[in-house]
Design an enzyme around this catalytic site. Structure first.
Site, short mmCIF file in Angstrom:
data_model
loop_
_atom_site.label_atom_id
_atom_site.label_comp_id
_atom_site.label_asym_id
_atom_site.label_seq_id
_atom_site.Cartn_x
_atom_site.Cartn_y
_atom_site.Cartn_z
N ARG A 157 -46.68 75.19 -30.61
CA ARG A 157 -47.13 76.29 -29.83
C ARG A 157 -45.55 77.23 -30.51
O ARG A 157 -46.25 77.92 -30.95
CB ARG A 157 -47.03 76.62 -28.69
CG ARG A 157 -48.29 75.39 -27.91
CD ARG A 157 -48.27 75.72 -26.15
NE ARG A 157 -47.99 76.94 -25.93
CZ ARG A 157 -47.86 76.67 -24.15
NH1 ARG A 157 -47.35 75.79 -23.93
NH2 ARG A 157 -47.86 77.84 -23.90
N CYS B 221 -39.40 77.44 -21.99
CA CYS B 221 -40.82 76.67 -23.14
C CYS B 221 -41.61 77.26 -22.76
O CYS B 221 -41.74 78.85 -23.07
CB CYS B 221 -41.15 75.46 -22.00
SG CYS B 221 -41.09 75.33 -20.42
#
Length: 280
Positions: free
Chosen positions: A175, A233
């Site tokens: 990611r 995050c």
């Protein structure tokens, strides 16, 4: 109380004259719901608190897991029996990165006696410690939520941190690099951010690494005591574990948490996105 607590110490405290409030915050991004796991068994006296609906506000412009309103968080914590003078222990059933969200929120709210159970539910069960399906009915707590106990970053502050200090991206490399993005509007990472997957905070048994080991890990990522450090995050959940790990490692400066994280950053097409393995 330090940011982590062992199963042995928690078991002793639960038998002592001033047992802590125990919060079960099991949660998984792709399900199943943590409430189902709680119903199948939990630590004696543990109260289930839902990450999506109780430890976050509704998803929207501020991201997928925005900070809850202080009054709402106060109601949640009081319903769980949290008081201003009683320790709190949070656990999940993985590596502690979700329990760290509860730890961070309580610290942000001004409660200093809070810890994450090292090894979580899995360690507790593996040691054949007692579990139950009985749902407790704790007396109403009296905690007063006073925001400001931990630093919070907005998007502009996160961007500055990435250039002036170290901004840690706690997501998995796939990611971070922009090779996949399963839930947020765009792929990639904040330019200048360093990939620091939350999974690196624990060992193969999902026990937290010792302080010296974590300190070397973060120094290797570029964290310095004389420069700002922040963490983000996908939505502000697992980045809380980076903040906790930095405290375990002995860094005196509390890392700022970009609570909106990538789910907030990526909503605005005017904000740049870097891709690949380099910070950019």
């Amino acid at each position: 109380m330090g940011p982590l607590i062992s199963t042995e110490k928690l078991a002793a405290m639960l038998e002592g004259p001033a047992p802590p409030v125990v919060l079960d915050v099991r949660w998984r991004l792709a399900g199943p719901p943590g409430a189902e796991s709680y119903a199948e068994g939990h630590l004696p006296g543990a109260v289930f608190v839902d990450v999506d609906s109780e430890l976050a506000a509704a998803p929207g412009e501020a991201g997928r897991h925005p900070l809850p309103e202080p009054a709402e968080l106060e109601r949640t914590l009081r319903a769980a029996g949290v008081t201003g003078d009683r320790a709190v222990v949070a656990y999940d059933d993985a590596d502690g990165s979700v329990a760290a969200r509860a730890w961070w929120l309580l610290r942000w709210a001004g409660h200093t006696e809070v810890a994450v159970l090292d090894g979580g539910y899995a360690a507790w069960v593996a040691e054949e410690r007692p579990v139950t399906t009985t749902v407790p009915d704790p007396p109403e707590g009296d905690i007063e939520v006073r925001p400001g106990g931990m630093p919070v970053l907005d998007a502009d502050e996160a961007a500055r941190c990435a250039r002036a200090g170290t901004l840690l991206d706690a997501r998995v490399p796939e990611r971070y690099g922009g090779y996949t993005e399963p839930v947020d509007p765009r792929a990639g990472h904040i330019p200048g951010a360093i990939n620091a997957p939350f999974t690196a905070h624990t060992d193969a048994r999902q026990r937290w690494r010792d302080p010296d080991d974590l300190a070397r890990h973060f120094v290797g990522l570029g964290v310095r005591s004389d420069a700002p450090v922040g963490a983000y995050c996908g939505s502000g959940i697992t980045a809380s574990a980076a903040v906790l790990a930095l405290e375990v490692a002995g860094f005196a400066q509390h890392a700022g948490l970009y609570t909106g994280s990538w789910s907030h950053w990526s909503r605005d097409p005017r904000r740049p996105a870097a891709t690949g393995e380099e910070p950019g």
